[in-house]
Design a protein around this motif. Sequence first.
Motif, PDB file in Angstrom:
ATOM      1  N   VAL A  26       4.450 -35.592  14.480  1.00 49.21           N
ATOM      2  CA  VAL A  26       3.990 -34.232  14.764  1.00 49.21           C
ATOM      3  C   VAL A  26       2.511 -34.100  14.406  1.00 49.21           C
ATOM      4  N   GLU A  27       2.151 -34.549  13.199  1.00 51.59           N
ATOM      5  CA  GLU A  27       0.763 -34.452  12.746  1.00 51.59           C
ATOM      6  C   GLU A  27      -0.191 -35.170  13.690  1.00 51.59           C
ATOM      7  N   HIS A  28       0.267 -36.272  14.256  1.00 49.31           N
ATOM      8  CA  HIS A  28      -0.562 -37.076  15.150  1.00 49.31           C
ATOM      9  C   HIS A  28      -1.056 -36.259  16.337  1.00 49.31           C
ATOM     10  N   ARG A  29      -0.306 -35.222  16.712  1.00 49.22           N
ATOM     11  CA  ARG A  29      -0.677 -34.393  17.869  1.00 49.22           C
ATOM     12  C   ARG A  29      -1.464 -33.146  17.473  1.00 49.22           C
ATOM     13  N   SER A  30      -1.568 -32.848  16.166  1.00 48.25           N
ATOM     14  CA  SER A  30      -2.302 -31.676  15.669  1.00 48.25           C
ATOM     15  C   SER A  30      -1.934 -30.394  16.418  1.00 48.25           C
ATOM     16  N   PRO A  31      -0.648 -30.059  16.472  1.00 50.76           N
ATOM     17  CA  PRO A  31      -0.244 -28.876  17.249  1.00 50.76           C
ATOM     18  C   PRO A  31      -0.517 -27.582  16.495  1.00 50.76           C
ATOM     19  N   GLN A  32      -0.647 -26.498  17.228  1.00 49.32           N
ATOM     20  CA  GLN A  32      -0.683 -25.165  16.637  1.00 49.32           C
ATOM     21  C   GLN A  32       0.726 -24.574  16.543  1.00 49.32           C
ATOM     22  N   VAL A  33       1.616 -25.081  17.399  1.00 49.75           N
ATOM     23  CA  VAL A  33       3.000 -24.615  17.442  1.00 49.75           C
ATOM     24  C   VAL A  33       3.916 -25.818  17.648  1.00 49.75           C
ATOM     25  N   VAL A  34       5.053 -25.823  16.968  1.00 37.99           N
ATOM     26  CA  VAL A  34       6.109 -26.805  17.232  1.00 37.99           C
ATOM     27  C   VAL A  34       7.315 -26.031  17.749  1.00 37.99           C
ATOM     28  N   TYR A  35       7.779 -26.396  18.945  1.00 39.47           N
ATOM     29  CA  TYR A  35       8.932 -25.729  19.547  1.00 39.47           C
ATOM     30  C   TYR A  35      10.214 -26.451  19.135  1.00 39.47           C
ATOM     31  N   LEU A  36      11.202 -25.697  18.740  1.00 37.32           N
ATOM     32  CA  LEU A  36      12.494 -26.248  18.329  1.00 37.32           C
ATOM     33  C   LEU A  36      13.509 -25.959  19.417  1.00 37.32           C
ATOM     34  N   ALA A  37      13.938 -27.007  20.107  1.00 45.23           N
ATOM     35  CA  ALA A  37      14.796 -26.831  21.278  1.00 45.23           C
ATOM     36  C   ALA A  37      16.257 -26.605  20.926  1.00 45.23           C
ATOM     37  N   SER A  38      16.680 -27.009  19.747  1.00 44.73           N
ATOM     38  CA  SER A  38      18.113 -26.972  19.419  1.00 44.73           C
ATOM     39  C   SER A  38      18.480 -25.877  18.433  1.00 44.73           C
ATOM     40  N   TYR A  39      17.560 -24.952  18.167  1.00 46.69           N
ATOM     41  CA  TYR A  39      17.829 -23.813  17.290  1.00 46.69           C
ATOM     42  C   TYR A  39      17.509 -22.514  18.010  1.00 46.69           C
ATOM     43  N   SER A  40      18.217 -21.467  17.625  1.00 50.57           N
ATOM     44  CA  SER A  40      17.907 -20.125  18.109  1.00 50.57           C
ATOM     45  C   SER A  40      16.935 -19.471  17.135  1.00 50.57           C
ATOM     46  N   PRO A  41      16.217 -18.430  17.560  1.00 44.66           N
ATOM     47  CA  PRO A  41      15.354 -17.706  16.612  1.00 44.66           C
ATOM     48  C   PRO A  41      16.129 -17.188  15.401  1.00 44.66           C
TER      49      PRO A  41
END
Length: 328
Positions: A26-41
């Motif tokens: 994840v850090e390698h991509r330096s994202p501002q947001v990480v999307y979680l596909a297998s969880y609900s809000p």
Amino acid sequence: MIVLPSLGPLHLTQPRYNAVSLLRQVEHRSPQVVYLASYSPEGLEAKVWRDQQDLALFVLEPWAARRGVGLVALGERAEALQAEAEHFLEYLGSMPRGEEAKRRFTEADRQIVEYLSVPRLPEEYASESFLSGLRERLGAVRELAGEGPATGFREERMAAVAARLAEMDTDAAVVLVDVLDYPVLLERLGAAVGPVPLEPNEAERARAVMDRAWRLEEDDAWGNLLGQLMEIGEAEARFLAAQVYLAAGQAEDAVRLMEEVSRGDFSTPEYLPGYLLARLGQLYDLTGQRDRALRAYRGVLALSWAPAEAREIAAAGLRTPFRPNPEG
């Protein structure tokens, strides 16, 4: 788009793709947001991942909070739909001749776990060889009862996630997805990048040592493992070193080291306080310090959250002083 599979508790079996390895991806991509596909809000807000032993999120969530990186859950009703798989098996077991069908499901699940427990390099998860093997094993479950409750509505859930991602600007996005949902989501997305080769760093190596200690096996070189844990110096590593002492029958050494850890900061990872206090209670019982044991067990139950196993240990310890199982 970068799509990374999360192995939940099975990260313990992966020295090169453990929870810290995944964070580094994840850090390698330096994202501002990480999307979680297998969880609900709702599931993310309730931190249901803690009780699911999703080891990656025990590392990712505090990192994201420190860095100001957003975690955005995309799965509508994800936990409710996934729970249908458990309800389905319970229902199946109650039906005439249902036990045989349930046995076949259990065997199919065992083969999936066995496949995912084979140690792999990060980049191997993006290979067609790995994906085809996983699809084959997931297909065996689907053939038994079709898409729906038996699979936790996987196709339906990932189709909805893919549709939401298609509406966003996700060229540089990082998407984290349960490994069982991973091949299904990839098929829905089309082009996506998976984990890439990264040289392991000290944090990743330390995590691999601690994971090995959590899985402590009879054929491990316990002396070498103990030395490696003490070199790490983190509270979790020293807790695990005490566990090695206990497994070796050295309860006094285990108590001494566990007490040292309990006098410092042992608040992270989030599962550590519960496990440490529960084990400390057992150690006090073993060394004839019942009053201290009771205080430790009550400490577990006073935590705002503790792993279910730790709470069970504490509840049992309050009823009866701990004694080791003579059969091991």
